[in-house]
Design a protein around this motif. Structure first.
Motif, mmCIF file in Angstrom:
data_model
loop_
_atom_site.group_PDB
_atom_site.id
_atom_site.type_symbol
_atom_site.label_atom_id
_atom_site.label_comp_id
_atom_site.label_asym_id
_atom_site.label_seq_id
_atom_site.Cartn_x
_atom_site.Cartn_y
_atom_site.Cartn_z
ATOM 1 N N ASP A 29 0.420 -1.479 -0.111
ATOM 2 C CA ASP A 29 -0.022 -0.362 -0.305
ATOM 3 C C ASP A 29 0.866 1.769 -0.355
ATOM 4 O OD1 ASP A 29 -1.841 1.740 0.220
ATOM 5 O OD2 ASP A 29 -2.424 1.199 2.085
ATOM 6 N N GLN A 30 2.020 1.037 -0.626
ATOM 7 C CA GLN A 30 3.215 1.946 -0.743
ATOM 8 C C GLN A 30 3.657 2.840 -2.024
ATOM 9 O OE1 GLN A 30 3.906 3.719 2.071
ATOM 10 N NE2 GLN A 30 2.839 2.335 3.397
ATOM 11 N N PRO A 31 3.167 4.287 -2.661
ATOM 12 C CA PRO A 31 3.920 4.462 -3.288
ATOM 13 C C PRO A 31 5.039 3.704 -4.406
ATOM 14 C CG PRO A 31 3.491 6.279 -2.575
ATOM 15 C CD PRO A 31 3.225 5.160 -1.073
ATOM 16 N N SER A 32 6.019 4.115 -3.064
ATOM 17 C CA SER A 32 7.209 4.114 -3.068
ATOM 18 C C SER A 32 7.217 2.275 -4.324
ATOM 19 C CB SER A 32 8.766 4.078 -1.866
ATOM 20 O OG SER A 32 8.292 5.179 -1.765
ATOM 21 N N PRO A 33 8.339 2.259 -5.019
ATOM 22 C CA PRO A 33 8.886 0.665 -5.920
ATOM 23 C C PRO A 33 9.713 -0.327 -4.823
ATOM 24 C CG PRO A 33 9.645 2.154 -7.164
ATOM 25 C CD PRO A 33 9.349 2.903 -5.441
ATOM 26 N N VAL A 135 17.692 -9.591 -0.646
ATOM 27 C CA VAL A 135 17.982 -7.993 -0.673
ATOM 28 C C VAL A 135 16.777 -7.452 -0.874
ATOM 29 C CG1 VAL A 135 20.149 -6.615 -1.480
ATOM 30 C CG2 VAL A 135 20.261 -8.878 -1.283
ATOM 31 N N GLU A 136 16.198 -6.403 -0.283
ATOM 32 C CA GLU A 136 15.373 -5.383 -0.736
ATOM 33 C C GLU A 136 16.436 -4.028 -1.081
ATOM 34 O OE1 GLU A 136 12.928 -5.583 2.992
ATOM 35 O OE2 GLU A 136 12.219 -7.544 2.543
ATOM 36 N N SER A 140 13.551 4.388 -4.159
ATOM 37 C CA SER A 140 13.108 6.034 -3.988
ATOM 38 C C SER A 140 13.733 7.020 -3.131
ATOM 39 C CB SER A 140 11.802 5.904 -4.313
ATOM 40 O OG SER A 140 11.272 5.530 -3.355
ATOM 41 N N GLY A 141 13.672 7.948 -3.214
ATOM 42 C CA GLY A 141 14.668 9.015 -1.959
ATOM 43 C C GLY A 141 13.844 8.350 -0.499
#
Length: 442
Positions: A29-33, A135-136, A140-141
């Motif tokens: 549910d997060q916009p960051s890939p 590894v994850e 994005s910043g």
């Protein structure tokens, strides 16, 4: 009667936690890939360094690896942010490795050091592949959460916390057509399984990569691919030559051939004597003296243990040790002297007296160090007598981590807590050969 499918039961879904984040959240549910690379995917690549694996993901801008051979030239700047010769790094979105945060099990890891500078980033070669579970990569910043070292993104390396029995792996590879670049990779790990009061995993590894010389590949025979001569208009070869380049008396000179056992003869008309006008074809091709693939040897091991005393109290201890020997090399030292040579303050003011038996120009070449105006511009020479420049690194890296964590119910809510202590140690030594002491040169 068959058991219900969890996917069809909205009340059966458990908590989903992003490892390494200080905030527990649902990653779906997060916009960051987020990209996840597991142990099997790493093994299928056949690569001996996790850095080489991560540098293949689309968001990676590369970073240092064993194909980078210029660290002797770029290392050790005044701010201490050297490239770390022989190390490997991950750079996301071309923002630099020091802006890509590398975590191990959600905690910061000891930064690399290779005696040519402190790169302010983790040396991925110091993290053994044998202990990596997955590894994850957060592409994005994440600077609001982690600080300025996470502007480009976050790489979180999750280590193995459980394994049943013994696992051994051996791998050998080389460039088949050329028959060089041999790589050996041996890994051994053992775990007591997850049904014990204490989960215990330990492993060891040995990796050796042999060098490939730039002289052994057509593409790297010259500074530019496709180049066949230093006289090509594409350029790239060096004006620092073994025969020397002399900017004296308003002339751009070099020797016609090596002069041994006597002082060169200077004819100002260049009709005779040992000197001639310097041309592009006289430039020096430094490319074959570099490595195309740098040699390295690494060995070490890890221990990972976790004890669950209760739901409210867990203990995890991890120890990692890595030893690396590596080398990079460059062509013979380019030495500039003279007021217009662009060297340091000691080389810019060197004078060569007229009585010096190696001065063929019949007058003192004044570098301006005695209050008199300079009488020559510059001399550029490649010091083949000193041998090639080599940078040999010996690096020992150690990390010890202890973590207490747990969860409990209070006031109708679930509470999670953790406390960690991390000790990191990096000892690097570098031997640099082929250099000169300029003060003694004067």
């Amino acid at each position: 009667m068959s058991s219900p499918n969890i996917a069809d039961d909205p009340d059966a879904s458990g908590d989903i936690v992003v490892t390494g984040s200080r905030i527990r959240r649902d990653p779906l549910d997060q916009p960051s890939p987020v990209i996840s690379v597991d142990e099997q995917a790493i093994a299928r690549t056949g690569l001996s360094s996790i850095a080489d694996v991560l540098q293949r993901i689309p968001s990676s801008a590369g970073g240092l690896n064993t194909k980078f051979n210029n660290s002797g030239n770029f290392g050790n700047p005044p701010d201490g942010g050297g490239v770390g010769a022989g190390s490997a790094a991950i750079d996301l979105r071309y923002l630099g490795a020091k802006r890509t945060l590398v975590l191990v099990d959600g905690l910061r890891y000891v930064n690399g050091a290779s005696a040519s500078g402190i790169p302010a980033s983790v040396d991925l070669n110091s993290i053994p592949d044998v202990m990596i579970g997955r590894v994850e990569v957060l592409q994005s910043g994440a600077s609001p959460l982690y600080g300025s070292d996470a502007i480009a993104g976050v790489v979180n390396i999750i280590t193995k916390s459980s394994q049943r029995g013994l696992r051994a792996q051996a791998q050998y590879g080389q460039f088949l057509e050329q028959g060089d670049g041999e790589t050996e990779n041996y890994q051994l790990s053992w775990g007591n399984g997850s049904n014990q009061p204490v989960d215990f995993v330990a492993g060891a590894f040995y990796i050796r990569q042999r060098s490939v010389s730039a002289a052994d590949r057509d593409i790297s025979l010259f500074p530019n691919p496709g180049q066949t001569s230093c006289a090509d208009p594409i350029g790239g070869c060096s004006s620092y030559t073994p025969l020397g380049r002399f900017l004296v008396n308003g002339q751009n000179l070099t020797l016609r051939a090596p002069v041994v056992g006597r002082t060169p003869v200077y004819d100002p008309t260049l009709a005779g004597g040992d000197f001639k006008a310097f041309t592009a074809g006289d430039r020096f091709n430094f490319a074959p003296f570099n490595y195309f693939l740098t040699p390295s040897e690494r060995y070490g091991g890890f221990v990972n243990a976790r004890a669950e005393f209760s739901e409210a109290l867990n203990l995890r201890v991890k120890a990692v040790y890595n030893h690396r020997q590596s080398q990079n090399q460059a062509a013979f030292l380019p030495l500039p002297i003279g007021p217009d040579a662009g060297g340091g303050p000691l080389t810019r003011t060197i004078s060569i007296d007229a009585t010096n038996p190696f001065n063929p120009f019949g007058r003192t070449l004044n570098g301006g160090d005695n209050g008199q105006p300079a009488t020559y511009s510059a001399i550029f020479r490649r010091l083949v007598e000193a041998g090639q420049r080599t940078y040999s690194q010996t690096v020992d890296t150690m990390s010890l981590t202890g973590t207490l964590d747990g969860q409990f119910e209070m006031m109708g809510r679930s509470w999670y807590w953790d406390a960690s202590a991390v000790v990191g140690y990096n000892d690097a030594k570098q031997l640099f050969t082929g250099n000169v002491n300029v003060a003694r040169l004067r």
